[in-house]
Write a protein that holds these residues in place. Structure first.
Motif, mmCIF file in Angstrom:
data_model
loop_
_atom_site.group_PDB
_atom_site.id
_atom_site.type_symbol
_atom_site.label_atom_id
_atom_site.label_comp_id
_atom_site.label_asym_id
_atom_site.label_seq_id
_atom_site.Cartn_x
_atom_site.Cartn_y
_atom_site.Cartn_z
ATOM 1 N N ALA A 125 28.835 38.181 6.648
ATOM 2 C CA ALA A 125 29.876 38.846 7.432
ATOM 3 C C ALA A 125 31.099 39.183 6.595
ATOM 4 N N ASP A 126 31.373 38.361 5.600
ATOM 5 C CA ASP A 126 32.611 38.482 4.814
ATOM 6 C C ASP A 126 32.284 38.512 3.318
ATOM 7 N N ASP A 127 32.054 39.683 2.723
ATOM 8 C CA ASP A 127 32.198 41.004 3.320
ATOM 9 C C ASP A 127 31.008 41.878 2.924
ATOM 10 N N LYS A 128 29.927 41.231 2.417
ATOM 11 C CA LYS A 128 28.809 42.014 1.903
ATOM 12 C C LYS A 128 28.100 42.782 3.011
ATOM 13 N N GLY A 129 27.866 42.121 4.145
ATOM 14 C CA GLY A 129 27.238 42.825 5.255
ATOM 15 C C GLY A 129 28.091 43.974 5.739
ATOM 16 N N GLN A 130 29.397 43.767 5.764
ATOM 17 C CA GLN A 130 30.305 44.813 6.232
ATOM 18 C C GLN A 130 30.303 46.015 5.275
ATOM 19 N N CYS A 186 36.697 47.939 5.810
ATOM 20 C CA CYS A 186 35.752 47.275 6.721
ATOM 21 C C CYS A 186 35.760 45.780 6.429
ATOM 22 N N ASP A 187 36.806 45.105 6.894
ATOM 23 C CA ASP A 187 36.933 43.658 6.670
ATOM 24 C C ASP A 187 37.607 43.025 7.882
ATOM 25 N N THR A 188 37.352 43.610 9.074
ATOM 26 C CA THR A 188 37.972 43.128 10.303
ATOM 27 C C THR A 188 36.899 42.913 11.363
ATOM 28 N N ASP A 189 37.331 42.605 12.581
ATOM 29 C CA ASP A 189 36.401 42.219 13.646
ATOM 30 C C ASP A 189 36.382 43.229 14.782
ATOM 31 N N MET A 190 35.343 43.101 15.618
ATOM 32 C CA MET A 190 35.291 43.775 16.901
ATOM 33 C C MET A 190 36.035 42.927 17.934
ATOM 34 N N TRP A 191 36.338 43.533 19.089
ATOM 35 C CA TRP A 191 36.976 42.745 20.145
ATOM 36 C C TRP A 191 35.980 41.743 20.720
ATOM 37 N N ASP A 192 34.749 42.216 21.008
ATOM 38 C CA ASP A 192 33.673 41.323 21.407
ATOM 39 C C ASP A 192 32.357 42.004 21.023
ATOM 40 N N ARG A 193 31.226 41.422 21.378
ATOM 41 C CA ARG A 193 29.934 41.921 20.911
ATOM 42 C C ARG A 193 29.638 43.343 21.369
ATOM 43 N N GLY A 425 36.061 47.201 11.557
ATOM 44 C CA GLY A 425 35.117 46.171 11.144
ATOM 45 C C GLY A 425 34.191 45.801 12.282
ATOM 46 N N PHE A 426 33.097 45.133 11.930
ATOM 47 C CA PHE A 426 32.081 44.810 12.928
ATOM 48 C C PHE A 426 31.765 43.312 12.954
ATOM 49 N N GLY A 427 32.707 42.500 12.449
ATOM 50 C CA GLY A 427 32.553 41.056 12.536
ATOM 51 C C GLY A 427 32.878 40.561 13.930
ATOM 52 N N LYS A 439 27.269 33.756 9.521
ATOM 53 C CA LYS A 439 26.240 34.675 10.011
ATOM 54 C C LYS A 439 26.870 36.026 10.317
ATOM 55 N N TYR A 440 25.992 37.020 10.457
ATOM 56 C CA TYR A 440 26.415 38.378 10.827
ATOM 57 C C TYR A 440 25.407 38.890 11.835
ATOM 58 N N GLU A 441 25.889 39.385 12.970
ATOM 59 C CA GLU A 441 24.993 39.870 14.002
ATOM 60 C C GLU A 441 24.146 41.039 13.473
ATOM 61 N N LEU A 442 22.858 41.014 13.765
ATOM 62 C CA LEU A 442 22.019 42.154 13.390
ATOM 63 C C LEU A 442 22.539 43.429 14.039
ATOM 64 N N SER A 443 23.016 43.330 15.274
ATOM 65 C CA SER A 443 23.573 44.504 15.950
ATOM 66 C C SER A 443 24.801 45.033 15.218
ATOM 67 N N SER A 444 25.603 44.130 14.645
ATOM 68 C CA SER A 444 26.773 44.569 13.884
ATOM 69 C C SER A 444 26.348 45.335 12.638
ATOM 70 N N PHE A 445 25.312 44.827 11.968
ATOM 71 C CA PHE A 445 24.834 45.485 10.758
ATOM 72 C C PHE A 445 24.207 46.835 11.079
ATOM 73 N N HIS A 446 23.369 46.883 12.108
ATOM 74 C CA HIS A 446 22.681 48.121 12.466
ATOM 75 C C HIS A 446 23.642 49.150 13.062
ATOM 76 N N LYS A 447 24.357 48.749 14.104
ATOM 77 C CA LYS A 447 25.248 49.694 14.762
ATOM 78 C C LYS A 447 26.487 49.977 13.907
ATOM 79 N N GLY A 448 26.810 49.063 12.982
ATOM 80 C CA GLY A 448 27.884 49.350 12.037
ATOM 81 C C GLY A 448 27.530 50.525 11.144
ATOM 82 N N GLN A 449 26.273 50.570 10.677
ATOM 83 C CA GLN A 449 25.812 51.717 9.892
ATOM 84 C C GLN A 449 25.938 53.005 10.701
ATOM 85 N N ARG A 450 25.447 52.963 11.923
ATOM 86 C CA ARG A 450 25.495 54.136 12.793
ATOM 87 C C ARG A 450 26.949 54.540 13.086
#
Length: 461
Positions: A125-130, A186-193, A425-427, A439-450
């Motif tokens: 999550a911090d920060d390679k996935g992002q 891209c080193d910040t968070d979402m409000w929620d999932r 960011g998508f953390g 950990k990093y949510e798979l949805s964050s990684f996938h939908k972050g790309q999109r």
């Protein structure tokens, strides 16, 4: 068909391949604060350069006195914006290792609930996935269209987790090369999932250590108690004077440059459902202690503070010692907003302390960093386009948020490159960054790309 649709389809089809690339990067032990891992940090930089070259970037490893930077460039259509994307490839140490459920450098995809998967490993999550969400978006654009929608410069740092000692000199020395219309961070968070966010403000910071000295040695409190000045009592009284009964800071000039948050922004924050109870309850508190009449969200995102982070003096060991200390020390930090000037705040605090010091006492100050706040315009066209793009991707519309903390690189971009930053960011708050079992949510990684693919498309319209 729109230009973005096949790009999104490509990202969906290539998700497994993008995961394998991320896992390769996560296996590298790029712990920047420990010299024993210097070679691994360099491997991280070299891996990223090779990957960026594979999709057409002119990329290189740039030496610094510490760990290397990665700089990459790719042309875009004439007249399109030029963006600088920033991320960091270094990671935090993994200690204590015995608290990890699996090897922190053996990333894996783990199902934690039905249809809920997470990527495990240090740096996920911090920060390679992002940062890889952005790289994968660029890869998809190239694969589908053979080009990128705008001109892109990439800067990946290798020392963010160890204080970024090389960053400012590097930015200053390479300012002409790195300047762009604006930066993407891209080193910040979402409000929620389900709710993406754009961080539009970061508080600045002033750190100050103050030492009050009275007698030339520690004194017996029976022999000297009463006549002798007591630095602990003097310092405690000064610190108590910093706030009034309504929680406002009393230092003259402290609120110069502080603006009121627009009412429509405050109303949008109210819809997020943050209350004093759900904010303070998890940490065992219930009553807000800051400025009266302000919500906890406004206090953290849009109001300045003065906090005491440490205080010491006299005997602090076990048992009891009846002593009047020769000196007392406090560490004080100020979080700044809007147009507050860090230098003026520091000078005003010192004058405030000196004005309350008895004649027999002296004071010494030791600065510990200072940076201004960052405030994006709420009606910035870049913000509006990114917000629209994010809202198209996620279940719930994107929200504009603030951050109570500081991200120094954003201020550095403003100071050395003269440009603002868009923080997306998508953390998530429970990603356990800096802790065991990151950990990093798979949805964050996938939908972050999109999301980045959509944002790049939106910025060019």
């Amino acid at each position: 068909m729109s230009a973005i649709s096949p790009v999104l389809d490509h990202l969906d089809q290539q998700l497994d391949h993008s995961l394998q690339r991320l896992f390769e990067l996560l296996r590298l032990k790029s712990i920047s604060t420990d010299p024993a891992f210097a070679a691994e940090c360099r491997k991280g930089a070299e891996w990223l350069v090779a990957d960026l070259k594979s999709i057409g970037f002119d990329a290189s490893v740039r030496a610094t006195p510490g760990h290397p930077m990665v700089v990459a460039h790719h042309d875009g259509p004439a007249g399109a914006p030029h963006v600088l994307f920033y991320g960091h490839y270094d990671v935090q140490p993994v200690d204590p290792l015995d608290l990890w459920e699996s090897d922190p450098f053996s990333p894996a995809l783990k199902e934690v609930a039905p249809r809920h998967k997470v990527i495990t490993g240090r740096g996920s999550a911090d920060d390679k996935g992002q940062l890889m969400t952005f790289v994968e978006a660029c890869r998809a654009w190239k694969a589908v269209h053979g080009s990128l929608p705008c001109r892109i410069t990439i800067l990946f740092e290798g020392e963010e987790e160890s204080g970024s000692p090389s960053l400012k000199p590097f930015l200053e020395a390479n300012a002409e090369e790195l300047k762009a219309d604006f930066a993407l961070v891209c080193d910040t968070d979402m409000w929620d999932r389900d709710t993406p966010s754009i961080c539009t403000s970061l508080r600045g910071l002033v750190g100050e250590e103050v030492v009050v000295t009275a007698a030339n040695r520690d004194l017996h409190s029976g022999m000297y108690g009463g006549p002798a000045a007591n630095p602990i009592r003097i310092l405690a009284r000064i610190l108590a004077d910093v706030h009034d009964e309504n929680g406002r800071v009393t230092i003259p000039g402290f609120y110069d440059g502080v603006e009121e948050t627009p009412s429509q922004v405050l109303q949008s924050w109210e819809t997020l459902g943050q209350t004093a109870e759900n904010f303070l309850g998890p940490i065992g508190l219930s009553q807000p202690a800051g400025e009266k009449g302000r919500s906890v969200t406004e206090m953290v995102w849009a109001r300045p503070t003065a906090e005491f982070n440490g205080i010491s003096g006299g005997y602090e060991g076990k048992g009891f010692k009846t002593v009047i200390a020769a000196e007392a020390m406090a560490k004080v930090s100020f979080r700044l907003v809007h147009k507050q000037d860090p230098d003026k705040i520091r000078a005003a605090f010192r004058k405030f302390v000196e004005g309350r010091l008895p004649a027999d006492c002296s004071v010494a100050f030791h600065p510990h960093g200072g940076s201004p706040a960052i405030q994006l315009s709420y009606d910035s066209p870049f913000v509006a386009k990114a917000k629209s793009a994010l809202s198209e991707e996620w279940p719930k519309p994107a929200v504009l948020t603030g951050s109570g903390g500081s991200i120094p690189v954003v201020g550095d971009f403003q100071t050395y490159l003269g440009m603002e930053s868009l923080l997306v960011g998508f953390g998530l708050a429970d990603d356990r960054i800096h802790s065991p079992n990151e950990k990093y949510e798979l949805s964050s990684f996938h939908k972050g790309q999109r999301s980045w693919a959509r944002i790049l498309d939106a910025l060019t319209r």
